[in-house]
Design a protein around this motif. Sequence first.
Motif, PDB file in Angstrom:
ATOM      1  N   GLY A  75       0.789  -1.226   0.000  1.00 53.48           N
ATOM      2  CA  GLY A  75       0.000   0.000   0.000  1.00 53.48           C
ATOM      3  C   GLY A  75       0.818   1.270   0.000  1.00 53.48           C
ATOM      4  O   GLY A  75       0.267   2.354   0.263  1.00 53.48           O
ATOM      5  N   ARG A  76       2.103   1.180  -0.284  1.00 53.37           N
ATOM      6  CA  ARG A  76       2.960   2.370  -0.292  1.00 53.37           C
ATOM      7  C   ARG A  76       3.730   2.506  -1.609  1.00 53.37           C
ATOM      8  O   ARG A  76       4.525   3.420  -1.776  1.00 53.37           O
ATOM      9  CB  ARG A  76       3.956   2.323   0.872  1.00 53.37           C
ATOM     10  CG  ARG A  76       3.293   2.379   2.249  1.00 53.37           C
ATOM     11  CD  ARG A  76       2.527   3.652   2.447  1.00 53.37           C
ATOM     12  NE  ARG A  76       1.868   3.720   3.764  1.00 53.37           N
ATOM     13  CZ  ARG A  76       0.638   3.299   4.004  1.00 53.37           C
ATOM     14  NH1 ARG A  76      -0.094   2.777   3.023  1.00 53.37           N
ATOM     15  NH2 ARG A  76       0.108   3.395   5.207  1.00 53.37           N
ATOM     16  N   HIS A  77       3.511   1.592  -2.550  1.00 50.38           N
ATOM     17  CA  HIS A  77       4.130   1.675  -3.874  1.00 50.38           C
ATOM     18  C   HIS A  77       3.048   1.547  -4.935  1.00 50.38           C
ATOM     19  O   HIS A  77       2.068   0.818  -4.748  1.00 50.38           O
ATOM     20  CB  HIS A  77       5.183   0.581  -4.069  1.00 50.38           C
ATOM     21  CG  HIS A  77       6.393   0.745  -3.209  1.00 50.38           C
ATOM     22  ND1 HIS A  77       6.415   0.342  -1.896  1.00 50.38           N
ATOM     23  CD2 HIS A  77       7.626   1.259  -3.478  1.00 50.38           C
ATOM     24  CE1 HIS A  77       7.615   0.601  -1.383  1.00 50.38           C
ATOM     25  NE2 HIS A  77       8.363   1.159  -2.316  1.00 50.38           N
ATOM     26  N   ILE A  78       3.225   2.252  -6.042  1.00 51.01           N
ATOM     27  CA  ILE A  78       2.278   2.225  -7.158  1.00 51.01           C
ATOM     28  C   ILE A  78       3.020   1.777  -8.414  1.00 51.01           C
ATOM     29  O   ILE A  78       4.121   2.270  -8.711  1.00 51.01           O
ATOM     30  CB  ILE A  78       1.644   3.607  -7.374  1.00 51.01           C
ATOM     31  CG1 ILE A  78       0.810   3.994  -6.147  1.00 51.01           C
ATOM     32  CG2 ILE A  78       0.780   3.623  -8.629  1.00 51.01           C
ATOM     33  CD1 ILE A  78       0.283   5.408  -6.186  1.00 51.01           C
ATOM     34  N   LEU A  79       2.429   0.838  -9.144  1.00 52.45           N
ATOM     35  CA  LEU A  79       3.008   0.339 -10.382  1.00 52.45           C
ATOM     36  C   LEU A  79       2.183   0.865 -11.547  1.00 52.45           C
ATOM     37  O   LEU A  79       0.980   0.596 -11.637  1.00 52.45           O
ATOM     38  CB  LEU A  79       3.036  -1.184 -10.415  1.00 52.45           C
ATOM     39  CG  LEU A  79       4.116  -1.896  -9.585  1.00 52.45           C
ATOM     40  CD1 LEU A  79       3.801  -1.836  -8.094  1.00 52.45           C
ATOM     41  CD2 LEU A  79       4.267  -3.345 -10.017  1.00 52.45           C
ATOM     42  N   THR A  80       2.816   1.620 -12.430  1.00 52.74           N
ATOM     43  CA  THR A  80       2.147   2.154 -13.615  1.00 52.74           C
ATOM     44  C   THR A  80       2.755   1.536 -14.861  1.00 52.74           C
ATOM     45  O   THR A  80       3.964   1.301 -14.924  1.00 52.74           O
ATOM     46  CB  THR A  80       2.264   3.679 -13.691  1.00 52.74           C
ATOM     47  OG1 THR A  80       3.658   4.055 -13.756  1.00 52.74           O
ATOM     48  CG2 THR A  80       1.637   4.334 -12.474  1.00 52.74           C
ATOM     49  N   THR A  81       1.907   1.277 -15.851  1.00 50.82           N
ATOM     50  CA  THR A  81       2.358   0.697 -17.117  1.00 50.82           C
ATOM     51  C   THR A  81       2.213   1.730 -18.209  1.00 50.82           C
ATOM     52  O   THR A  81       1.135   2.318 -18.387  1.00 50.82           O
ATOM     53  CB  THR A  81       1.536  -0.549 -17.470  1.00 50.82           C
ATOM     54  OG1 THR A  81       1.604  -1.476 -16.379  1.00 50.82           O
ATOM     55  CG2 THR A  81       2.083  -1.214 -18.729  1.00 50.82           C
ATOM     56  N   ALA A  82       3.293   1.964 -18.955  1.00 50.35           N
ATOM     57  CA  ALA A  82       3.286   2.955 -20.029  1.00 50.35           C
ATOM     58  C   ALA A  82       2.605   2.382 -21.272  1.00 50.35           C
ATOM     59  O   ALA A  82       2.410   1.175 -21.402  1.00 50.35           O
ATOM     60  CB  ALA A  82       4.721   3.385 -20.360  1.00 50.35           C
TER      61      ALA A  82
END
Length: 417
Positions: free
Chosen positions: A73-80
């Motif tokens: 709950g403290r990291h976010i994974l984004t996909t380009a």
Amino acid sequence: MVVRDVRTLQILQLYTCLDTVQSIEWSSDSMFILCSMYKRGIVQVWSLEQPEWTCKIDEGSAGLISARWSPDGRHILTTAEFHLRITVWSLVTKSVSYIKYPKEAKQAMHFTKDGKYLALAERRDCKDFISVFACNTWQLVKHFDTNTRDLAGLEWSPDSRVLCVWDSILEYNLLLYSVDGRCLATFKAYDYALGIKSLAWSPSSQFLAIGSFDQKVRVLNHVTWKTVVEHPHPSSLDSSSAVIYKEIEQKPQLLGHDADAPWPPTASKLMFTIQSKYEVVDGTVQIPTTKPDPDKANPRVGISLLSFSPDNRYMVSKNDNMPNALWIWDVQKLSQAVLLLQVGNIKSAQWDPHQPRLAMCTSSNKLYLWSPTGCVSVEVPAEASFQVNSLQWHPDGNAILLMSKDQMCVCFLADDS
């Protein structure tokens, strides 16, 4: 973005986002909310404890097609866009990490249940690979290739010991790997036909159920990874092999009209409701089927819904060319227990998180519940027409969120104990 209290539905927080919100997701501890705006390549994060705190993630020219939380709950994974990379953003240290070569697949990444590892599908030099990352450091701990032609998805077992990998629908191919990359087993039911459509692990990790386009569910055991039972979905069923519940619609009743009032009533007060109930069928019943169009992609045939009850006792499945039927199987006896025949097409079905109780909807104004004690049909008490298109259980199992096209309501379940 509106945050409401579950019990009272009172508004607790109201956040204004920069653009149209296309997806939202709670952090694991419910302290933060992630709002994705794919058109602008922006992610906004809001804090419930500190409403004045704000966070904005901008992917810039790389674009954005998905965003999700890590288990902590403290990291976010984004996909380009075009799956050029996956970026890991830390809300604690504000650090940024990049993962290259992510594969475009239906389920290309999956976290272990304990949140320690992330398995990610990659595509390099026209070949599929899997990378395993430690979520505390985001360091690569294992990298290995897979014997797949076009990997479609991967999923950890609930005990985090086995990674299941399956090929595209054009080839029936399932592989099971250990955490260190060893191939434990492979499974192929048939050749030269559309293959795997759905997959589900049992909560105990003892069984792996595979739904296929041939309208069958195959259950593998965790010792030999061989088939222990094969469940077909025939077009007719006898009541001697399973309990058959059939929804029966009763004649519409006129609501909002007094018997002593003049007839006809005003149009504003005229409202019909169709009530329904379940009947237990004795004998053989014919299950309505639809013929898929062979000229269209993704034919409506095969097992699209597959899920185990939380106590590992039952499994539910739905065959797409039998949209009105829901099949419930007894896991211990390896046989069918119940067949539910609805009037409308089943849109959604979910297990209670804590007990073998199944909720489903059919785009009507009713909520349907099944448990080992029986079936019930409940009408949604709404003034206007409320068609339940999807539903979501509350984590404690005491409430269900019902959603129509432009409305929502919360259904509270009384605890008999």
